[in-house]
Enzyme design. Structure first.
Site, short mmCIF file in Angstrom:
data_model
loop_
_atom_site.label_atom_id
_atom_site.label_comp_id
_atom_site.label_asym_id
_atom_site.label_seq_id
_atom_site.Cartn_x
_atom_site.Cartn_y
_atom_site.Cartn_z
CD GLU A 23 -2.60 1.22 2.67
OE1 GLU A 23 -3.57 2.00 2.75
OE2 GLU A 23 -2.30 0.42 3.59
CE LYS A 81 -7.87 2.22 3.02
NZ LYS A 81 -6.74 2.46 3.95
CB CYS A 104 -5.32 -1.00 4.17
SG CYS A 104 -4.64 -0.94 5.85
#
Length: 311
Positions: A41, A131, A165
């Site tokens: 990430e 995200k 994540c």
């Protein structure tokens, strides 16, 4: 198929140097016969760990300074920012999955997104996912993504999808991946430790797919001392900021490689993407084990631009 998971730090908040380092890692992996390489990430140009270390409100001005450095070293797809990785993918015939900080130069020119790109072995961008929900203080530096990147895509090594994540804690986001015939599920993250490993194991069993989890292995010694507020952010100069914990889980569970803890290098493993589909004979959450008469999911994958123009 040989797979490599990057557990090396970038050149923190220096995009050009990080890109050069990444190309070197790709060349090294390709020389060993690797066909898929995964970066964690926000690896380009480094995860903004400072958002967890500065007090809300009191750290606002300091966050602004650090954000400015981060913004100047983020990747703009509309200006060919992924070209070095695309060229490396094409040259070495390798699929690249990479977490990065994206600058949307096509609209505001200012907002950053926590994104993950999938580059196929011919150098084309197969998917770009932003995200959906930055976690807690991450919202101080990243905007919200939309559903346009919630895709599992065909690549030279099989069908790949990625969630970033704590998106991996979102059951509906996971199901959206499972419902697209996924072979390899990639979870670039900043998280680590036993709880995260349990999540990766769970997804491998739930989704019947290969699961690759990876965070950036980072020590304070890896961070340039000219970063604004360096001493305040990192008072313990011997600290491991993140232990990495790169891991690969087999379809339906079981460790294939890793976790690689407080270690730097490439985590390597040979995987067979076809094993994913075969493993779902026992439990196919989006197939014979689904109950569409009871449960259903609707996913809006339309892009959500803030402005449209008619000339």
């Amino acid at each position: 198929m040989k797979t490599a998971v990057v557990q090396e730090p970038p050149v923190y908040l220096d995009l050009a140097a990080s890109m050069e380092r990444a190309v070197g890692l790709i060349e090294k992996a390709a020389a060993d016969g690797t066909k898929l390489i995964v970066f964690p990430e926000a690896w380009f140009p480094g995860y903004p760990t400072f958002v967890w270390r500065l007090p809300p409100g009191a750290g606002m001005g300091k966050t602004d300074e650090l954000f400015t450095r981060m913004q100047a070293n983020s990747i703009d797809l509309s200006h060919g920012g992924m070209t070095p990785l695309q060229d490396a993918a094409r040259e070495h015939e390798i699929v690249i999955v990479a977490g990065y900080q994206e600058l949307d130069g096509a609209v505001s020119g200012s907002t950053l997104y926590n994104s993950c790109v999938i580059i196929d072995a011919d150098g084309t961008i197969a998917n770009n996912h932003r995200k959906l929900m930055p976690t807690n203080p991450e919202r101080m530096v990243w905007g919200f993504g939309d559903g346009s990147g919630l895709k599992v895509v065909d690549t030279a090594v099989g069908r790949i999808g990625a969630l970033i994540c704590w998106e991996n804690y979102m059951p509906l986001a996971r199901f959206a991946m499972y419902a697209q015939d996924i072979d390899i599920y990639v979870a670039p993250t900043w998280d680590s430790g036993d709880t995260w490993q349990a999540t990766m194991q769970h997804i491998a069993r739930e989704g019947g797919c290969w699961v690759i989890g990876c965070a950036t292995a980072l020590e304070v010694a890896d961070i340039p001392t000219d970063i604004p507020h360096f001493d305040e952010l990192f008072p313990n100069k011997d600290e491991w900021v993140n232990p990495g914990d790169a891991v690969i889980y087999k379809p339906f569970g079981g460790v294939m490689a890793g976790p690689m803890h407080r270690e730097k290098g490439l985590l390597m493993a040979d995987i067979d993407p076809a094993e994913a589909r075969a493993s779902r004979r026992k439990f196919d959450v989006a197939g014979h084990y689904a109950r569409p008469d009871v449960f259903s999911l609707s996913v809006n994958r339309a892009a959500q631009p803030p402005a449209t123009f008619t000339d």
